[in-house]
Enzyme design. Sequence first.
Site, short mmCIF file in Angstrom:
data_model
loop_
_atom_site.label_atom_id
_atom_site.label_comp_id
_atom_site.label_asym_id
_atom_site.label_seq_id
_atom_site.Cartn_x
_atom_site.Cartn_y
_atom_site.Cartn_z
CB CYS A 17 -45.29 -28.86 10.90
SG CYS A 17 -44.22 -29.04 12.34
CD GLU A 39 -43.35 -25.20 15.99
OE1 GLU A 39 -42.43 -24.37 15.97
OE2 GLU A 39 -44.11 -25.34 16.98
CB SER A 40 -40.45 -28.17 9.74
OG SER A 40 -41.61 -28.91 10.10
CB SER A 79 -36.87 -32.23 13.20
OG SER A 79 -38.18 -31.77 13.18
CG HIS A 133 -39.69 -32.35 9.51
ND1 HIS A 133 -38.87 -31.79 10.47
CD2 HIS A 133 -39.23 -31.92 8.32
CE1 HIS A 133 -37.97 -31.04 9.87
NE2 HIS A 133 -38.16 -31.09 8.57
#
Lengths: 336, 336
Positions: free
Chosen positions: A83, A68-69, A233, A247
């Site tokens: 995120c 996530e990111s 990403s 992203h």
Amino acid sequence: MTSNSFCEFFEGTEKLMEIWFDKYQDNPNDCDLRHIQRSAWDTLLSFVNCKIISFKRNEHMDAYVLSESSLFVSKNRIIIKTCGSTTLLRCLEPLLYLVKQVAGFDEVVDIFYSRKNFMRPELQDGSHRTFENEVEALDNLFEDGAAYCMGRMNSDCWYLYTLNSPLIESKSFKQTPDQTFEIIMQNLDHKVMNIFTRAVSSSGKEATQKSGIDKLLPGMTIDDFLFDPCGYSMNGLIKGGYYVTIHITPEPHCSYVSFETNCPHTAYPDLVNRLLKVFIPGKFLMTICANELSTSFNAHKEFRDVEFQGFDRKELQVCRFKNYDITYGLYAKPNS
Amino acid sequence: MTSNSFCEFFEGTEKLMEIWFDKYQDNPNDCDLRHIQRSAWDTLLSFVNCKIISFKRNEHMDAYVLSESSLFVSKNRIIIKTCGSTTLLRCLEPLLYLVKQVAGFDEVVDIFYSRKNFMRPELQDGSHRTFENEVEALDNLFEDGAAYCMGRMNSDCWYLYTLNSPLIESKSFKQTPDQTFEIIMQNLDHKVMNIFTRAVSSSGKEATQKSGIDKLLPGMTIDDFLFDPCGYSMNGLIKGGYYVTIHITPEPHCSYVSFETNCPHTAYPDLVNRLLKVFIPGKFLMTICANELSTSFNAHKEFRDVEFQGFDRKELQVCRFKNYDITYGLYAKPNS
């Protein structure tokens, strides 16, 4: 949801934390955040509920793509952006401990914790459900932290927590020119978003090239990743200690793209126009954070009279903080 | 509390509501908010939990001193400011009804509801305990209302709710130059505050003269009132449709002074310096709200480099709204 909807709801909105460190008493020359091993980051990120999936470095910075990111680690600065329903603030206390033990820094010079309002706050962990909860957690760790809300509290807005205190009187800390530009785009063009799905692109590299991301800024060393079935990403490293990170949540009912860079610009509206051309959003929120030494310090003046074709300016705010000026703008197409 | 403390806690912090009206379809020449009778205001103010205690008028404006602050009524604008634990927003719906029935206006052109953060929010009625509650009530009555927080959400800040939408396309409404300057002072000098007690002054007039309030702006017709045992309110009317209003809570543990005027100024820092000399606060919060036609539209530029002797600038923010620019500043003495 439309026939295009290929995934469930995903909260693209990132929590973004940037921390600058120093050593209070001694010379910090021997201190370096890059002394922290990969396995330590793995452990730390388990508090956040995300994982490292890719890694690139140059002489200035270690850049991790996360599930996530992203995470960027320089000598004396960490940038971590996550995120979904990640629990970013849960890593803060262990991070400060790790930094002291392994990297040798014992002082937080400045912190910037920021995010846009969530699309669906009720899906977040309690620690992040409201900004008040986040502020409470940060106030427990920092003295004289300042919490701000730019934009409309009852609609689109951007929250920031920062120390906003005079720079600590340190023997060693020298302020250098610094600026961060971030743009958050929503309600994006479906055809563009489809590029960031496995149905249309076979790899991160293909999505990067098809979309034109590779041509956004010159000289980027790119680490890109295309998720399955969708999502994208990208970390970019640029000589001189600069980074770019993008992203993308392409789902039509919750499309979201963030672009962030510390690369200095003297003509931000041009960069905004390039981004609008590549991603075709229905609305976007933009922040520029620059210190007095930055060539971007007066960026807000550029936005005072500029217009972006097809967009109404909903909001323009400027805050003068102790060490930084922040410019906030929100723009939307009439029907977005 | 000190030996000077003569009263219990009082929340000086006012709720301030300014509403501009128009008639959507027809010519509004026959409409006038001053058609609303005194008895109707009495009834309306009972929703707020306050009363009229004095009244003055000129050709432009009716000015009421209230048991908790002030009410100004012009042809097409109402300004109502109430402190303590009054329930200002409870009068809004009946007010809109009254305005339509008696004054003839059927359209709210703009609304500005604002206040500083309360010292003791837990003592407020539920409808005002949090800004979120207030926003919810306002959102129920207005479409596209925008809620802002300037300053630090976790410390001193100033909340504003406004329509921030393009001026309604009305046949008749013509924007005129408009500006409001407000300063809120706290931690004030005890000797100055003592002037606003019955122990030291025998009347409002005596307090007005002793303090130098009568010399703050030229040409004021003053309606002043000294409460028993302490507390002071003043309305001033100035030719040309201008008003001044000052409200003072002198208790040392919760001292609070507000000064507000729509008088245009081209040198606000001078006015601020005069006010600082009269009241000697430990900290102050200042807002300037001006539309494009106002000579004060660029007031924020004056504050960019100005310093007030003995005070640190904690915050300076500028918001560009559709029809207004708002400048917010917070200044405090190092130990205040």
